[in-house]
Design an enzyme around this catalytic site. Structure first.
Site, PDB file in Angstrom:
ATOM      1  CB  THR A  94      33.796  30.983  45.475  1.00 49.10           C
ATOM      2  OG1 THR A  94      33.097  31.676  46.509  1.00 49.10           O
ATOM      3  CG2 THR A  94      32.854  30.037  44.762  1.00 49.10           C
ATOM      4  CG  ASP A  95      38.372  33.697  44.215  1.00 48.92           C
ATOM      5  OD1 ASP A  95      37.246  34.136  43.883  1.00 48.92           O
ATOM      6  OD2 ASP A  95      39.299  33.536  43.398  1.00 48.92           O
ATOM      7  CD  GLN A  96      38.627  38.867  49.350  1.00 50.99           C
ATOM      8  OE1 GLN A  96      39.266  39.524  48.547  1.00 50.99           O
ATOM      9  NE2 GLN A  96      38.683  39.060  50.658  1.00 50.99           N
TER      10      GLN A  96
END
Length: 134
Positions: A15-17
């Site tokens: 995932t991203d942030q």
């Protein structure tokens, strides 16, 4: 049976942030689905490679409908669509725990000889599987 389902949990590293799955990480989810589809039919991808046959993707089309998120349990649906000479096609979809459709995909793979690097006919045991699904 032409279809198979397997569940995959989204890992943090995918995932991203914001906790949303990076678009490129859906491809491995679909690969898990295809490999497990084969395994469910009694075919080991590893054994197939050891016998000199690979099954690379030559075409894929992915449609993103809704984001998958960190720690969700996803269900990957893999459906055999067709087989012709050296090609095999799958329709795939990923759903979240609420059974919401997140992503759809279509894949075309080609049976390839690892010795020559060229397309080849599927092994007999795979052709027999295709006949059973007609």
């Amino acid at each position: 049976m032409k279809d198979h389902q397997i569940q995959v949990r989204v890992r943090y590293s995918e995932t991203d942030q914001m906790g949303v799955v990076y678009h490129g990480n859906y491809i491995p989810y679909f690969e898990i689905g295809r490999v497990e589809w084969l395994r469910n039919k009694g075919i080991s991808y590893k054994s197939m490679e050891e016998s000199g046959i690979a099954l690379p993707i030559v075409s894929m089309n992915i449609n993103y409908k809704k984001s998958a998120r960190y720690d969700e349990l996803l269900t990957v649906h893999t459906v055999f669509k067709s087989q012709s000479s050296v090609k095999i096609e799958f329709d795939c979809a990923i759903y979240n725990e609420s059974n919401e459709l997140l992503t759809t995909a279509q894949f075309i793979l080609v049976f390839v000889s690892l010795k020559t690097g060229r397309p080849t006919a599927p092994p007999k045991y795979i052709l027999e599987l295709f006949k059973e699904m007609e």
